[in-house]
Design a protein around this motif. Structure first.
Motif, mmCIF file in Angstrom:
data_model
loop_
_atom_site.group_PDB
_atom_site.id
_atom_site.type_symbol
_atom_site.label_atom_id
_atom_site.label_comp_id
_atom_site.label_asym_id
_atom_site.label_seq_id
_atom_site.Cartn_x
_atom_site.Cartn_y
_atom_site.Cartn_z
ATOM 1 N N ARG A 1 40.578 30.700 45.046
ATOM 2 C CA ARG A 1 39.366 29.716 44.646
ATOM 3 C C ARG A 1 38.463 29.736 45.670
ATOM 4 N N ASP A 2 37.096 29.592 45.600
ATOM 5 C CA ASP A 2 35.894 29.291 46.418
ATOM 6 C C ASP A 2 35.105 28.259 45.626
ATOM 7 N N ASN A 3 35.498 27.028 46.149
ATOM 8 C CA ASN A 3 34.930 25.991 45.507
ATOM 9 C C ASN A 3 33.333 25.871 45.801
ATOM 10 N N ALA A 4 32.882 26.329 46.985
ATOM 11 C CA ALA A 4 31.521 26.368 47.031
ATOM 12 C C ALA A 4 30.790 27.165 46.025
ATOM 13 N N LYS A 5 31.583 28.276 45.706
ATOM 14 C CA LYS A 5 30.582 29.172 44.494
ATOM 15 C C LYS A 5 31.333 28.503 43.047
ATOM 16 N N ASN A 6 31.987 27.782 43.061
ATOM 17 C CA ASN A 6 32.462 27.210 41.840
ATOM 18 C C ASN A 6 33.281 28.094 41.030
ATOM 19 N N THR A 7 34.044 28.908 41.581
ATOM 20 C CA THR A 7 34.702 29.976 40.976
ATOM 21 C C THR A 7 36.074 30.195 41.371
ATOM 22 N N VAL A 8 36.852 30.593 40.589
ATOM 23 C CA VAL A 8 38.230 31.166 40.893
ATOM 24 C C VAL A 8 38.347 32.565 40.685
ATOM 25 N N TYR A 9 39.386 33.220 41.322
ATOM 26 C CA TYR A 9 39.646 34.478 40.953
ATOM 27 C C TYR A 9 40.828 34.847 40.942
ATOM 28 N N LEU A 10 41.409 35.915 40.192
ATOM 29 C CA LEU A 10 42.408 36.507 39.731
ATOM 30 C C LEU A 10 42.644 37.860 40.629
ATOM 31 N N GLN A 11 43.228 38.141 41.681
ATOM 32 C CA GLN A 11 43.350 39.529 42.187
ATOM 33 C C GLN A 11 44.511 40.393 41.513
ATOM 34 N N MET A 12 44.216 41.231 41.002
ATOM 35 C CA MET A 12 45.165 42.025 40.354
ATOM 36 C C MET A 12 45.412 43.417 40.840
ATOM 37 N N SER A 13 46.310 43.767 41.237
ATOM 38 C CA SER A 13 46.597 45.126 42.011
ATOM 39 C C SER A 13 47.964 45.935 41.310
ATOM 40 N N SER A 14 48.181 47.073 41.710
ATOM 41 C CA SER A 14 49.326 47.879 41.234
ATOM 42 C C SER A 14 49.458 47.597 39.710
ATOM 43 N N LEU A 15 48.412 47.602 38.969
ATOM 44 C CA LEU A 15 48.248 47.401 37.494
ATOM 45 C C LEU A 15 49.222 48.421 36.881
ATOM 46 N N GLU A 16 49.830 47.880 35.753
ATOM 47 C CA GLU A 16 50.527 48.618 34.872
ATOM 48 C C GLU A 16 50.168 48.550 33.391
ATOM 49 N N PRO A 17 50.414 49.574 32.518
ATOM 50 C CA PRO A 17 50.022 49.211 31.168
ATOM 51 C C PRO A 17 50.419 47.907 30.627
ATOM 52 N N GLU A 18 51.672 47.393 30.813
ATOM 53 C CA GLU A 18 52.273 46.301 30.394
ATOM 54 C C GLU A 18 51.427 44.945 30.886
ATOM 55 N N ASP A 19 50.348 45.174 31.745
ATOM 56 C CA ASP A 19 49.460 44.168 32.112
ATOM 57 C C ASP A 19 48.270 44.203 31.010
ATOM 58 N N THR A 20 48.167 45.286 30.213
ATOM 59 C CA THR A 20 47.042 45.016 29.296
ATOM 60 C C THR A 20 46.944 43.865 28.402
ATOM 61 N N GLY A 21 45.870 43.281 28.208
ATOM 62 C CA GLY A 21 45.563 42.120 27.299
ATOM 63 C C GLY A 21 44.411 41.406 27.584
ATOM 64 N N VAL A 22 44.122 40.321 26.999
ATOM 65 C CA VAL A 22 43.067 39.275 26.991
ATOM 66 C C VAL A 22 43.625 38.320 28.094
ATOM 67 N N TYR A 23 42.617 38.189 29.099
ATOM 68 C CA TYR A 23 42.795 37.309 30.164
ATOM 69 C C TYR A 23 41.965 36.047 29.826
ATOM 70 N N TYR A 24 42.469 34.862 30.325
ATOM 71 C CA TYR A 24 41.826 33.788 30.098
ATOM 72 C C TYR A 24 42.085 32.810 31.409
ATOM 73 N N CYS A 25 40.983 31.975 31.714
ATOM 74 C CA CYS A 25 41.360 30.920 32.646
ATOM 75 C C CYS A 25 41.063 29.858 32.088
ATOM 76 N N GLY A 26 41.741 28.731 32.537
ATOM 77 C CA GLY A 26 41.685 27.350 31.819
ATOM 78 C C GLY A 26 41.708 26.296 33.238
ATOM 79 N N ALA A 27 41.100 25.309 33.089
ATOM 80 C CA ALA A 27 40.635 24.225 34.012
ATOM 81 C C ALA A 27 41.459 22.984 33.543
ATOM 82 N N PHE A 28 42.208 22.169 34.206
ATOM 83 C CA PHE A 28 42.757 20.969 33.835
ATOM 84 C C PHE A 28 42.911 20.098 34.885
ATOM 85 N N PRO A 29 42.923 18.739 34.803
ATOM 86 C CA PRO A 29 42.882 17.692 35.691
ATOM 87 C C PRO A 29 44.187 17.708 36.506
ATOM 88 N N PRO A 30 44.436 17.842 37.685
ATOM 89 C CA PRO A 30 45.557 17.836 38.270
ATOM 90 C C PRO A 30 46.512 16.911 38.174
#
Length: 129
Positions: free
Chosen positions: A72-101
């Motif tokens: 996460r980079d709070n200064a940019k108000n952005t979170v990231y998901l770094q994905m590497s070594s991707l496989e066909p099984e990783d195919t799908g729709v990806y969602y981010c969600g924010a919840f109160p800690p």
């Protein structure tokens, strides 16, 4: 408008990498913990990665451990998901969600809580074999 906007998805070959971004608009992500989820055709939505609000600790699902992680980079108000070594099984729709800690924070909370305040629109990731 209060929303999360995802970007960075697309088509990639097996073994490739992508970085998904989840940018907040109208509110500060610094007040929230974040969960990343995915849904493949015909399958239930599954949690893949979480990141805490206070100290940025992460949890990654066994299916992606060592290949995916959140940041996460709070200064940019952005979170990231770094994905590497991707496989066909990783195919799908990806969602981010924010919840109160939930305190004390546990990185796995994103797959425990159902109290999400915001969701992204979802973004397609397709991994070709």
């Amino acid at each position: 408008q209060l929303q999360l906007v995802e970007s960075g998805g697309g088509l990639v070959q097996t073994g490739g990498s992508l970085r998904l971004s989840c940018a907040a608009s109208g509110f500060s992500l610094s007040y929230y913990a974040i969960g990343w989820f995915r849904q493949a055709p015909g399958k239930e939505r599954e949690g893949v990665s979480c990141i805490t609000r206070t100290d940025g600790r992460t949890w990654d699902a066994d299916s992606v451990k060592g290949r995916f992680t959140s940041s996460r980079d709070n200064a940019k108000n952005t979170v990231y998901l770094q994905m590497s070594s991707l496989e066909p099984e990783d195919t799908g729709v990806y969602y981010c969600g924010a919840f109160p800690p939930i305190f004390p924070e546990d990185p796995r909370n994103c797959i425990v809580t159902k109290k999400y305040d915001y969701w992204g629109q979802g973004i397609q990731v397709t991994v070709s074999s």
